[in-house]
Design a protein around this motif. Structure first.
Motif, mmCIF file in Angstrom:
data_model
loop_
_atom_site.group_PDB
_atom_site.id
_atom_site.type_symbol
_atom_site.label_atom_id
_atom_site.label_comp_id
_atom_site.label_asym_id
_atom_site.label_seq_id
_atom_site.Cartn_x
_atom_site.Cartn_y
_atom_site.Cartn_z
ATOM 1 N N GLN A 135 0.826 -1.204 0.000
ATOM 2 C CA GLN A 135 0.000 0.000 0.000
ATOM 3 C C GLN A 135 0.864 1.259 0.000
ATOM 4 O O GLN A 135 0.547 2.246 -0.680
ATOM 5 C CB GLN A 135 -0.940 -0.001 1.205
ATOM 6 C CG GLN A 135 -2.099 -0.976 1.065
ATOM 7 C CD GLN A 135 -3.045 -0.938 2.254
ATOM 8 O OE1 GLN A 135 -2.629 -1.017 3.404
ATOM 9 N NE2 GLN A 135 -4.329 -0.793 1.978
ATOM 10 N N GLU A 305 -7.232 -2.335 -0.511
ATOM 11 C CA GLU A 305 -8.089 -1.959 0.622
ATOM 12 C C GLU A 305 -9.130 -3.045 0.889
ATOM 13 O O GLU A 305 -9.402 -3.392 2.043
ATOM 14 C CB GLU A 305 -8.772 -0.623 0.338
ATOM 15 C CG GLU A 305 -9.508 -0.023 1.529
ATOM 16 C CD GLU A 305 -8.594 0.317 2.699
ATOM 17 O OE1 GLU A 305 -9.086 0.257 3.855
ATOM 18 O OE2 GLU A 305 -7.416 0.619 2.480
ATOM 19 N N HIS A 306 -9.698 -3.614 -0.167
ATOM 20 C CA HIS A 306 -10.657 -4.711 -0.005
ATOM 21 C C HIS A 306 -9.969 -5.951 0.578
ATOM 22 O O HIS A 306 -10.545 -6.655 1.429
ATOM 23 C CB HIS A 306 -11.298 -5.057 -1.348
ATOM 24 C CG HIS A 306 -12.223 -3.987 -1.853
ATOM 25 N ND1 HIS A 306 -12.642 -3.923 -3.161
ATOM 26 C CD2 HIS A 306 -12.801 -2.933 -1.229
ATOM 27 C CE1 HIS A 306 -13.438 -2.891 -3.317
ATOM 28 N NE2 HIS A 306 -13.544 -2.267 -2.158
ATOM 29 N N LYS A 308 -7.384 -5.936 2.503
ATOM 30 C CA LYS A 308 -7.122 -5.642 3.912
ATOM 31 C C LYS A 308 -8.342 -5.946 4.766
ATOM 32 O O LYS A 308 -8.235 -6.559 5.834
ATOM 33 C CB LYS A 308 -6.725 -4.174 4.066
ATOM 34 C CG LYS A 308 -6.405 -3.764 5.492
ATOM 35 C CD LYS A 308 -5.973 -2.308 5.572
ATOM 36 C CE LYS A 308 -5.642 -1.921 7.007
ATOM 37 N NZ LYS A 308 -5.234 -0.490 7.095
ATOM 38 N N ASN A 465 -9.987 5.325 5.443
ATOM 39 C CA ASN A 465 -9.243 4.225 4.841
ATOM 40 C C ASN A 465 -7.745 4.541 4.816
ATOM 41 O O ASN A 465 -7.322 5.649 5.155
ATOM 42 C CB ASN A 465 -9.767 3.893 3.437
ATOM 43 C CG ASN A 465 -9.625 5.043 2.450
ATOM 44 O OD1 ASN A 465 -8.598 5.735 2.434
ATOM 45 N ND2 ASN A 465 -10.649 5.250 1.623
ATOM 46 N N ALA A 466 -6.950 3.552 4.403
ATOM 47 C CA ALA A 466 -5.493 3.696 4.440
ATOM 48 C C ALA A 466 -5.012 4.849 3.565
ATOM 49 O O ALA A 466 -4.095 5.584 3.937
ATOM 50 C CB ALA A 466 -4.827 2.382 3.996
ATOM 51 N N ASN A 467 -5.635 5.014 2.400
ATOM 52 C CA ASN A 467 -5.212 6.093 1.506
ATOM 53 C C ASN A 467 -5.470 7.465 2.121
ATOM 54 O O ASN A 467 -4.629 8.369 2.030
ATOM 55 C CB ASN A 467 -5.945 5.994 0.164
ATOM 56 C CG ASN A 467 -5.511 4.792 -0.628
ATOM 57 O OD1 ASN A 467 -4.416 4.274 -0.432
ATOM 58 N ND2 ASN A 467 -6.362 4.328 -1.521
ATOM 59 N N ASN A 513 -18.946 0.625 -2.241
ATOM 60 C CA ASN A 513 -18.137 0.132 -1.120
ATOM 61 C C ASN A 513 -18.981 -0.650 -0.138
ATOM 62 O O ASN A 513 -18.561 -1.684 0.380
ATOM 63 C CB ASN A 513 -17.459 1.302 -0.407
ATOM 64 C CG ASN A 513 -16.283 1.847 -1.172
ATOM 65 O OD1 ASN A 513 -15.771 1.189 -2.070
ATOM 66 N ND2 ASN A 513 -15.849 3.047 -0.843
ATOM 67 N N LYS A 517 -18.030 -4.504 0.336
ATOM 68 C CA LYS A 517 -17.460 -4.872 1.629
ATOM 69 C C LYS A 517 -18.431 -5.701 2.466
ATOM 70 O O LYS A 517 -18.036 -6.623 3.171
ATOM 71 C CB LYS A 517 -17.054 -3.611 2.405
ATOM 72 C CG LYS A 517 -15.934 -2.817 1.743
ATOM 73 C CD LYS A 517 -15.691 -1.526 2.492
ATOM 74 C CE LYS A 517 -14.655 -0.678 1.773
ATOM 75 N NZ LYS A 517 -14.453 0.639 2.426
#
Length: 536
Positions: A135, A305-306, A308, A465-467, A513, A517
């Motif tokens: 990432q 991300e998915h 993760k 989210n991570a981003n 999403n 998810k």
């Protein structure tokens, strides 16, 4: 002065290194040789103009024999300097010059840690660690592929040499390592309008080159980096390169990259339990045809991300199996702070009106970023237990300001509420809120009703989210480097217009999403609890 420098490589040589002990540009005192490769040598040095600050100096293995080469070198350093300011995942470049022998060098930040090649040689990484590294690499590449500004125009930049040696993990006190991408020295502009190409000869690392790179195509695009990233991911996950060649010749690697089908990860290591989505992503990145690969790094970041979420869900399921069937109640940390939020009262210095504002709330669990919103009671009811999302909109290249948007969406009634505020990075309060959002990774939304405005009526928790956390971290870290080309008022107008333009896509993304998810807000909070308190 540098404390405990890296042991010298030069000390193991019979001959003395001609640069150690010398000054470059009457400023950089070369102390030690700390690395070397095909493109040159890297030295530990002191910047005497900055009180002996430790820096790294890379002296290249070529001479500036012509004005054309000098211009190319200066251009490449300009690229590296701009990219390093934009992303924390790209090494910072400070300056450049030439030695007395007309050998080019450039000065960059001194990194303490290990490159990925050395790490993979000595240890096996967990899936979560590999995912984090991937990432961060993608965040750096995404920044480069977004481009740099040159003479008022934006030019995307590709790396062209993604390999383990060019991925560096910093050793920090924090649990998570910061990943840095090194050596954008052979990057090139994607568009022919730049009029700048490095060379017609081959440049790159054979085991990690894309098929089109080996063909010598001048107009490589971001999908060449994606192919190299696919090999890197395969190597991290399987512990082996996807292609096992009999020699290191150009012809052998050309054959492998063009005609050999990479094995599946399970074929290489039957013991692997990698999510199917991740295995599919790696194979897509390794596609021979550029059209069959992911078309952008952003597409890969979404997939990661998915993945993760899938890994976290797997961990939670294992934890659920281990939990005793006793009356012990596990309380997520956010539920504790939510209870504190419900005890809050509307500030007396704020009007009783449909408004919202950000606030750093001091709780027993620490300081938590929050957003306080006052709305009519009926409107609050429309969006409770519905879909929520967060968007961060910024134009840091013209003004250091963030538009922080919370989206409330009622799909059944096709209604959306936008709660937003500006975080000015020139203001200490805006900086603190942005930093807190990045570090905490979630925030509380407090609802107050106009009809009964005194006490908080409802609280919901939204996660980043991570981003988004990476963007916030980068923005805070580089707050002093941004220039103001417009006024604060103009910046707000531009960000509001950008928000209006993005509204439809934000809603589509939010709905997609939720569908992909399939994770409720309560599940997300439970994951957050296990993230903070740990689980085997």
């Amino acid at each position: 002065m540098v404390q405990n420098p890296i042991p010298s490589l030069a000390n193991n040589k019979t001959e003395l290194d001609i640069y150690i002990g010398k000054f470059l540009n009457n400023r950089y005192l070369i102390r030690d040789l700390i690395g070397k490769g095909g493109m040159g040598r890297v030295y530990l040095a002191e910047d005497v103009a900055k009180g002996g600050m430790a820096v790294a100096v890379k002296i290249l293995s070529l001479s500036l024999g012509s004005q054309q080469i000098s211009q190319r070198f200066a251009r490449e350093i300009f690229i590296g300097a701009q990219l390093g300011r934009k992303s924390r995942n790209i090494v910072r470049v400070f300056s450049y010059g030439a030695t007395e022998e007309n050998i080019p060098y450039y000065v960059m930040e001194y990194l303490q840690g290990k490159n990925l090649k050395r790490i993979l040689k000595n240890q096996t990484l967990s899936l979560s660690k590999i995912l984090d590294i991937c990432q961060q690499i993608c965040s750096g590449l995404y920044c480069a592929h977004q481009g740099i500004i040159l003479k008022g125009e934006n030019y995307p930049v590709i790396h062209r040499d993604i390999k383990p040696e060019n991925i560096f993990l910093l050793e920090e006190i924090k649990k998570d390592n910061v990943v840095k991408i090194l050596d954008f020295g052979i990057a090139k502009f994607l568009t022919e309008r730049s009029g700048m190409t490095l060379t017609d000869s081959f440049i790159g690392s054979l085991p990690y080159c894309s098929p089109e790179h080996m063909e010598g195509r001048k107009l490589l695009d971001v999908r060449s980096d994606i192919y190299s990233l696919g090999i890197l991911m395969f190597e991290m996950l399987a512990g082996k390169h996807p292609f096992q060649t009999t020699s290191n010749s150009f012809g052998t690697w050309y054959q492998a990259h063009h005609f050999e089908t990479p094995p599946s990860l399970e074929e290489v290591n039957p013991q692997l339990t990698i999510p199917a989505k991740w295995q599919k992503l790696v194979m897509r990145c390794l596609a021979k045809e550029v059209g069959d690969r992911p078309q952008s790094i952003k597409e890969i970041l979404v997939d990661l991300e998915h993945i993760k979420l899938e890994l976290e869900q797997s961990v939670n399921n294992k934890i659920d199996e281990k939990l005793p069937s006793s009356p012990v109640q596990i309380v997520p940390v956010t539920s504790l702070t939510e209870k504190e939020c419900l005890q809050k009262t509307w500030p007396k210095n704020r009007p009783i009106a449909p408004i919202g504002f950000p606030y750093l709330l001091h709780t027993l669990q620490g300081t938590i970023p929050t957003f306080w919103a006052m709305l009519p009671k009926q409107e609050i009811a429309k969006f409770l237990d519905k879909n929520y999302g967060t968007e961060l909109i910024a134009k840091m290249n013209i003004y250091p300001m963030i538009l922080w948007v919370t989206v409330l969406h009622n799909a059944q009634k096709s209604q959306t509420k936008w709660l937003s505020c500006f975080l000015d990075m020139n203001d200490g309060r805006g900086q603190k809120i942005a930093q807190s959002l990045a570090e905490i990774g979630y925030y509380h939304l407090l609802f107050f009703s106009i009809e009964d405005p005194t006490n908080c009526k409802h609280v919901i928790t939204l996660t980043l989210n991570a981003n988004q956390r990476q963007y916030l971290t980068d923005w805070v870290a580089n707050k002093h480097n941004y220039q103001e080309f417009i006024s604060t008022k103009q910046a707000k107008i531009i960000l509001k217009a950008e928000h209006e333009r993005l509204k439809a896509s934000i809603i589509r993304k939010l709905v997609a999403n939720i569908e992909n998810k399939g994770v409720s807000l309560k599940t997300s909070l439970l994951k957050l609890y296990y993230f903070f308190f740990g689980a085997e």
